[in-house]
Design an enzyme around this catalytic site. Structure first.
Site, mmCIF file in Angstrom:
data_model
loop_
_atom_site.group_PDB
_atom_site.id
_atom_site.type_symbol
_atom_site.label_atom_id
_atom_site.label_comp_id
_atom_site.label_asym_id
_atom_site.label_seq_id
_atom_site.Cartn_x
_atom_site.Cartn_y
_atom_site.Cartn_z
ATOM 1 N N ARG A 157 26.040 48.540 47.979
ATOM 2 C CA ARG A 157 27.149 48.442 47.014
ATOM 3 C C ARG A 157 27.408 49.742 46.270
ATOM 4 O O ARG A 157 28.539 50.032 45.917
ATOM 5 C CB ARG A 157 26.877 47.305 46.036
ATOM 6 C CG ARG A 157 27.185 45.968 46.724
ATOM 7 C CD ARG A 157 26.959 44.771 45.874
ATOM 8 N NE ARG A 157 27.091 45.016 44.473
ATOM 9 C CZ ARG A 157 26.576 44.228 43.544
ATOM 10 N NH1 ARG A 157 25.878 43.175 43.886
ATOM 11 N NH2 ARG A 157 26.758 44.498 42.278
ATOM 12 N N TYR A 171 40.125 51.914 34.038
ATOM 13 C CA TYR A 171 40.022 52.214 32.601
ATOM 14 C C TYR A 171 38.592 52.537 32.233
ATOM 15 O O TYR A 171 37.654 51.965 32.772
ATOM 16 C CB TYR A 171 40.533 51.054 31.727
ATOM 17 C CG TYR A 171 39.975 49.675 32.032
ATOM 18 C CD1 TYR A 171 40.431 48.953 33.125
ATOM 19 C CD2 TYR A 171 39.034 49.079 31.195
ATOM 20 C CE1 TYR A 171 39.953 47.672 33.389
ATOM 21 C CE2 TYR A 171 38.554 47.802 31.455
ATOM 22 C CZ TYR A 171 39.019 47.112 32.555
ATOM 23 O OH TYR A 171 38.551 45.852 32.828
ATOM 24 N N PRO A 172 38.434 53.492 31.314
ATOM 25 C CA PRO A 172 37.093 53.774 30.818
ATOM 26 C C PRO A 172 36.749 52.834 29.670
ATOM 27 O O PRO A 172 37.658 52.357 28.973
ATOM 28 C CB PRO A 172 37.204 55.208 30.322
ATOM 29 C CG PRO A 172 38.631 55.391 29.954
ATOM 30 C CD PRO A 172 39.446 54.423 30.770
ATOM 31 N N MET A 173 35.486 52.544 29.502
ATOM 32 C CA MET A 173 35.075 51.685 28.377
ATOM 33 C C MET A 173 33.678 52.052 27.889
ATOM 34 O O MET A 173 32.896 52.689 28.591
ATOM 35 C CB MET A 173 35.139 50.209 28.745
ATOM 36 C CG MET A 173 34.157 49.777 29.803
ATOM 37 S SD MET A 173 34.142 47.971 30.021
ATOM 38 C CE MET A 173 33.213 47.442 28.581
ATOM 39 N N SER A 174 33.421 51.656 26.651
ATOM 40 C CA SER A 174 32.086 51.833 26.074
ATOM 41 C C SER A 174 31.669 50.519 25.432
ATOM 42 O O SER A 174 32.500 49.640 25.191
ATOM 43 C CB SER A 174 32.103 52.922 24.996
ATOM 44 O OG SER A 174 32.381 54.172 25.578
ATOM 45 N N LYS A 175 30.397 50.393 25.136
ATOM 46 C CA LYS A 175 29.919 49.258 24.356
ATOM 47 C C LYS A 175 29.832 49.714 22.906
ATOM 48 O O LYS A 175 29.460 50.862 22.620
ATOM 49 C CB LYS A 175 28.552 48.786 24.873
ATOM 50 C CG LYS A 175 28.633 48.098 26.246
ATOM 51 C CD LYS A 175 29.166 46.677 26.143
ATOM 52 C CE LYS A 175 29.512 46.056 27.497
ATOM 53 N NZ LYS A 175 28.357 45.691 28.281
ATOM 54 N N HIS A 198 28.626 37.610 31.618
ATOM 55 C CA HIS A 198 29.680 38.479 32.147
ATOM 56 C C HIS A 198 29.744 38.375 33.680
ATOM 57 O O HIS A 198 30.805 38.174 34.263
ATOM 58 C CB HIS A 198 29.393 39.925 31.733
ATOM 59 C CG HIS A 198 30.216 40.944 32.467
ATOM 60 N ND1 HIS A 198 31.444 41.347 32.039
ATOM 61 C CD2 HIS A 198 29.975 41.623 33.626
ATOM 62 C CE1 HIS A 198 31.935 42.233 32.891
ATOM 63 N NE2 HIS A 198 31.062 42.421 33.863
ATOM 64 N N GLN A 211 35.139 44.997 42.006
ATOM 65 C CA GLN A 211 34.843 45.783 40.812
ATOM 66 C C GLN A 211 33.944 46.956 41.200
ATOM 67 O O GLN A 211 32.915 46.753 41.831
ATOM 68 C CB GLN A 211 34.103 44.914 39.786
ATOM 69 C CG GLN A 211 33.456 45.763 38.700
ATOM 70 C CD GLN A 211 32.285 45.133 37.969
ATOM 71 O OE1 GLN A 211 32.298 45.056 36.758
ATOM 72 N NE2 GLN A 211 31.269 44.712 38.700
ATOM 73 N N SER A 249 32.417 41.356 26.178
ATOM 74 C CA SER A 249 33.595 42.190 25.903
ATOM 75 C C SER A 249 34.184 41.911 24.516
ATOM 76 O O SER A 249 34.503 42.843 23.780
ATOM 77 C CB SER A 249 34.689 41.964 26.958
ATOM 78 O OG SER A 249 34.282 42.491 28.197
HETATM 79 O O1 76R Z 1 27.081 43.839 39.858
HETATM 80 C C1 76R Z 1 27.096 42.580 39.835
HETATM 81 O O2 76R Z 1 27.892 41.884 40.486
HETATM 82 C C2 76R Z 1 26.133 41.902 38.925
HETATM 83 C C3 76R Z 1 26.784 41.386 37.760
HETATM 84 C C4 76R Z 1 27.596 42.439 37.017
HETATM 85 C C5 76R Z 1 27.122 43.512 36.255
HETATM 86 C C6 76R Z 1 25.692 43.954 36.000
HETATM 87 C C7 76R Z 1 29.038 42.460 36.941
HETATM 88 C C8 76R Z 1 29.863 41.593 37.594
HETATM 89 N N1 76R Z 1 29.421 43.489 36.117
HETATM 90 C C9 76R Z 1 28.295 44.154 35.700
HETATM 91 C C10 76R Z 1 28.236 45.263 34.865
HETATM 92 MN MN1 76R Z 1 31.314 43.875 35.455
HETATM 93 N N2 76R Z 1 33.191 44.210 34.784
HETATM 94 C C11 76R Z 1 33.520 45.036 33.730
HETATM 95 C C12 76R Z 1 34.906 44.835 33.421
HETATM 96 O O3 76R Z 1 37.648 44.373 30.847
HETATM 97 C C13 76R Z 1 36.504 44.095 30.402
HETATM 98 O O4 76R Z 1 36.346 43.302 29.440
HETATM 99 C C14 76R Z 1 35.305 44.728 30.991
HETATM 100 C C15 76R Z 1 35.612 45.495 32.260
HETATM 101 C C16 76R Z 1 35.412 43.914 34.324
HETATM 102 C C17 76R Z 1 36.818 43.381 34.397
HETATM 103 C C18 76R Z 1 34.316 43.525 35.170
HETATM 104 C C19 76R Z 1 34.400 42.634 36.236
HETATM 105 N N3 76R Z 1 30.595 45.339 34.242
HETATM 106 C C20 76R Z 1 29.301 45.781 34.191
HETATM 107 C C21 76R Z 1 29.226 46.884 33.267
HETATM 108 C C22 76R Z 1 27.969 47.672 32.925
HETATM 109 C C23 76R Z 1 27.488 47.153 31.580
HETATM 110 C C24 76R Z 1 26.038 47.300 31.293
HETATM 111 O O5 76R Z 1 25.258 47.531 32.223
HETATM 112 O O6 76R Z 1 25.682 47.155 30.107
HETATM 113 C C25 76R Z 1 30.488 47.069 32.752
HETATM 114 C C26 76R Z 1 30.930 48.105 31.750
HETATM 115 C C27 76R Z 1 31.331 46.088 33.359
HETATM 116 C C28 76R Z 1 32.669 45.915 33.058
HETATM 117 N N4 76R Z 1 31.979 42.327 36.634
HETATM 118 C C29 76R Z 1 31.247 41.633 37.576
HETATM 119 C C30 76R Z 1 33.332 42.135 36.940
HETATM 120 C C31 76R Z 1 33.424 41.302 38.116
HETATM 121 C C32 76R Z 1 34.724 40.878 38.786
HETATM 122 C C33 76R Z 1 32.137 40.994 38.502
HETATM 123 C C34 76R Z 1 31.685 40.121 39.660
HETATM 124 C C35 76R Z 1 31.372 40.999 40.840
HETATM 125 C C36 76R Z 1 30.973 40.175 42.032
HETATM 126 O O7 76R Z 1 30.317 39.148 41.851
HETATM 127 O O8 76R Z 1 31.357 40.566 43.135
#
Ligand code: 76R
Length: 278
Positions: A157, A171-175, A198, A211, A249
């Site tokens: 992946r 889009y960029p983002m932060s926590k 999430h 994603q 979020s």
């Molecule tokens: O990678 C994985 O599938 C495991 C679960 C997962 C993680 C660890 C996951 C799943 N994400 C992860 C990490 Mn995500 N994601 C975002 C956004 O708009 C917003 O509010 C936030 C922007 C979207 C839309 C999104 C979608 N994700 C992260 C991280 C790192 C944070 C950290 O480590 O602290 C960010 C910043 C982030 C942001 N997330 C998924 C999705 C989608 C669609 C999935 C499912 C992926 C899948 O199952 O195929």
């Protein structure tokens, strides 16, 4: 709070893969359009050959998007093995004749990241179903073997090609790190639980949306670059809306500017630059 008081914190475990550059440009339309047809054809031929070479045969390591709105006209998305590869690519782009007809409209550097926490939890759950004694050498060997399998999955992946869905949202983002709400001051368990929530929401979209999360702490202005690829623009809108209600979020996310683009079929630069002429 115990984490804060003792100073004992647990860092997130991640696996990194390809480096990613989102490279955005506007076109100096009057300048470009004032050129002769021959000049434009020659410029496009050179740039098209460059892009084809960059993309790599059947590999999708570079891709072109036509951007919607005034922020930019085109996006070049590059996946490379290291920062040097990214830098080589951007420098060779600057040497093309096309470059003099463009204006920089922003760039973002990140490295594709996957969380090992979830893999870890999956493996622990799997081992719990077997009658192994925790801590025994047998248990440890089974843990190592299962983790190696999970790492292989994660590797595929983070070392991926560019998804070829029609629409891209970046889009960029932060926590958040505010005085009252601070992601980085949360105990690790709480962060993991929030990310599980999430991931659960995200997973419901996994057939429709790819994603790609790029970690960018130390690389660019925000902490992550989020790129969503889908064939239906409204699914992107729905997913982001749903995420806004999820505490990972709603409480903790801060966003930079959004960019929305359409994949240019065949990375056809001529189509993108000549379409406006016709
Ligand atoms: O990678 C994985 O599938 C495991 C679960 C997962 C993680 C660890 C996951 C799943 N994400 C992860 C990490 Mn995500 N994601 C975002 C956004 O708009 C917003 O509010 C936030 C922007 C979207 C839309 C999104 C979608 N994700 C992260 C991280 C790192 C944070 C950290 O480590 O602290 C960010 C910043 C982030 C942001 N997330 C998924 C999705 C989608 C669609 C999935 C499912 C992926 C899948 O199952 O195929």
């Amino acid at each position: 709070m115990a984490d804060v008081i003792t100073g004992a914190y647990e860092l997130p475990q991640t696996m990194e893969g390809h480096y990613v550059l989102h490279d955005l440009y506007g076109v100096h339309w009057p300048f470009w359009l004032s050129q002769s047809g021959d000049e434009r054809l020659a410029v496009l031929a050179e740039a098209t050959a460059w892009l084809r070479e960059q993309a790599g045969a059947g590999q999708m390591r570079s891709a072109l998007y036509s951007m919607v709105g005034q922020k930019a006209d085109l996006l070049l998305l590059h996946y490379r093995d290291n920062p040097e590869g990214i830098n080589r690519t951007e420098r060779s782009f600057r040497r093309l004749r096309l470059f003099s007809y463009l204006r920089p409209a922003g760039s973002y550097l990140s490295v594709i990241e996957a969380s090992l926490a979830e893999a870890n939890a999956v493996v622990l759950r799997r081992l719990a179903e077997r009658s192994l004694i925790i801590g025994s050498s047998e248990y440890q060997a089974a843990f190592a073997a299962e983790m190696a399998k999970e790492r292989k999955v994660l590797e595929s992946r983070v070392l991926r090609f560019i998804p070829d869905q029609r629409y891209l949202c970046f889009y960029p983002m932060s926590k958040r790190r505010g005085e009252t709400v601070n992601w980085y001051a949360l105990p690790a368990d709480e962060r993991r639980a929030l990310m599980r929530g999430h991931g659960k929401i995200g997973h419901r979209y996994h057939r429709e949306v790819i994603q790609v999360v790029g970690g960018s702490i130390g690389l660019d202005d925000y902490e992550w670059g989020v790129t969503l690829h889908a064939d239906d623009p409204l699914v992107i809108k729905r997913l982001i809306t749903e995420m806004r209600f999820d505490p990972a979020s709603s409480r903790y996310a801060e966003f930079g500017p959004f960019h929305f683009g359409i994949r240019q079929p065949g990375d056809d630069l001529s189509g993108l630059l000549q379409a406006a002429i016709a």
